[in-house]
Design a protein around this motif. Structure first.
Motif: not given
Length: 415
Positions: A224, A230, A233, A236-237, A242, A275
């Protein structure tokens, strides 16, 4: 490489030692800190102590006050290994405030660590040392940042560099040990380097429960490069909370594996989008984490563009540590997804804006984000530049230029 490469940070270190009691050189492992302080310390007749040595580390931890009790200048390498030394150094330099008493190195952002006392405000200057820049490797001037702020659209650069040459530079990176090796041996070095950083330094900074997930996170971040960071995100991956991801990102930045590039806004209390973006500090580490060698990066569908953007951004980050311009680096992105890769703003509010393209030609639409930013900034925008892999500097309007990427290290500073 068979030679000691002069570092552009050396002049800043020497200057700081003339009027500051404690100077800290902070940076990634294997970036050349020990070599630099060894040269400077030798010239000054300093005592040398490396806390990577077990016996030295034990002596320093046993009696920090006695360890730093010396009339001679002292070099302490990897000082973050015995944080208690900082309070002892504070007592020493408060009793004897001569400049140049201590030259320290650290392989983590020292004062950000929870275990390190905030002992030296007003007594210490910190200088960051990054892996070698392209200009340091090739003995070129590395003056692009100063030249762009001073000359603006008067900067003209012609390049002989090819697309393949940029790929070779990107996969070579800037770690001295890696840059001097063959591609196959470089891959082995980089594999070991990342593993050692996670298993040794990250665990030393803060015990982590999921080292394999940390290694997966480093690969995701490399993929990335140049994208928004983020944490939700990523959480979640990876299937992690978090707060854990946020903590891991902080650790990876503290050990100089990644760098967060904050969002830019003229209004300090707001952001066009809050961000940050992420870049891997060394381009060879990023490519290696993704299993990309020079052959694969030559292919039409390779992720050369994002990696080249990160490569250019980190070359600029290196220059900002020694440039005469006191500028900070940001990115710009609106909620409508109008973007500028790199925004440099100096203390007078003047801005240089840069996009990076892995193309040998540039079109008018490549300046869309730069023109949008120019409308917001008015005369405060000195120049909007698209860095590309072509060979000529080309005008695209009064304040806009397409400039070969090699101008980053081949342009002399006007100072």
């Amino acid at each position: 490489m068979g030679r000691i490469i002069p570092r552009k940070a050396a002049a800043r270190v020497e200057e700081a030692l003339e009027d500051t009691r404690v100077v800290l050189i902070n940076g990634a492992r294997q970036s050349g800190k020990s070599t630099l302080v060894g040269q400077i310390g030798h010239d000054r007749g300093a005592e040398w102590h490396s806390l990577d040595r077990a016996a030295t580390r034990q002596a320093a931890a046993y009696d920090p006050t006695e360890f730093v009790n010396s009339d001679a200048p002292m070099v302490i390498d990897e000082v973050q290994r015995v944080p208690e030394l900082l309070l002892a150094i504070k007592e020493t330099v408060d009793a004897d405030p001569r400049p140049g008493r201590f030259l320290l190195t650290g392989s983590a952002r020292l004062l950000g660590l929870r275990s390190v006392p905030d002992a030296l405000p007003g007594r210490m200057e910190t200088i960051e040392l990054w892996p070698l820049s392209q200009g340091e490797i090739d003995d070129r001037p590395d003056g692009f940042v100063d030249a762009l702020f001073d000359a603006g659209t008067d900067l003209h650069h012609t390049s002989d560099e090819t697309r393949d040459g940029y790929i070779q530079r990107l996969t070579r990176g800037g770690f001295p040990e890696a840059a001097s090796r063959t591609p196959r041996r470089r891959e082995r070095f980089l594999d070991s380097y990342v593993a050692d950083i996670i298993n040794r330094d990250v665990i030393q900074l803060s015990e982590i429960e999921r080292a394999p997930e940390m290694r997966t996170l480093t690969r995701i971040l490399a993929a990335r490069s140049g994208q928004l960071l983020v944490p939700g995100t990523l959480a979640n991956e990876l299937g992690l909370p978090r707060p854990t991801i946020t903590r891991y990102l902080g650790l990876l930045e503290e050990v100089f594996l990644i760098r967060r590039i904050p969002a830019w806004s003229r209004n300090l209390s707001t952001r066009a989008i809050a961000t940050p973006k992420v870049a891997t500090v060394d381009s060879a580490v990023a490519a290696n984490l993704l299993g990309l060698d020079s052959h694969r990066l030559r292919q039409p569908n390779s992720p050369l563009g994002p990696l080249l953007e990160g490569f250019a951004a980190m070359e600029i980050a290196r220059q900002l540590t020694w440039s005469h311009q006191r500028a900070d680096m940001y990115h710009y992105r609106t909620k409508d997804k109008v973007e500028v890769d790199i925004v440099l703003e100096n203390r007078r509010g003047q801005v240089v804006a840069i996009d990076v393209k892995a193309a040998s030609t540039v079109k008018a639409e490549d300046f869309r984000g730069l023109r949008h930013l120019a409308e917001r900034l008015g005369h405060d925008l000195i120049v909007g530049a698209v860095l590309y892999i072509g060979q000529q500097t080309l005008p695209f309007g009064p304040r806009f230029r397409a400039i070969p990427i090699s101008a980053l290290w081949e342009t002399p500073s006007p100072h």
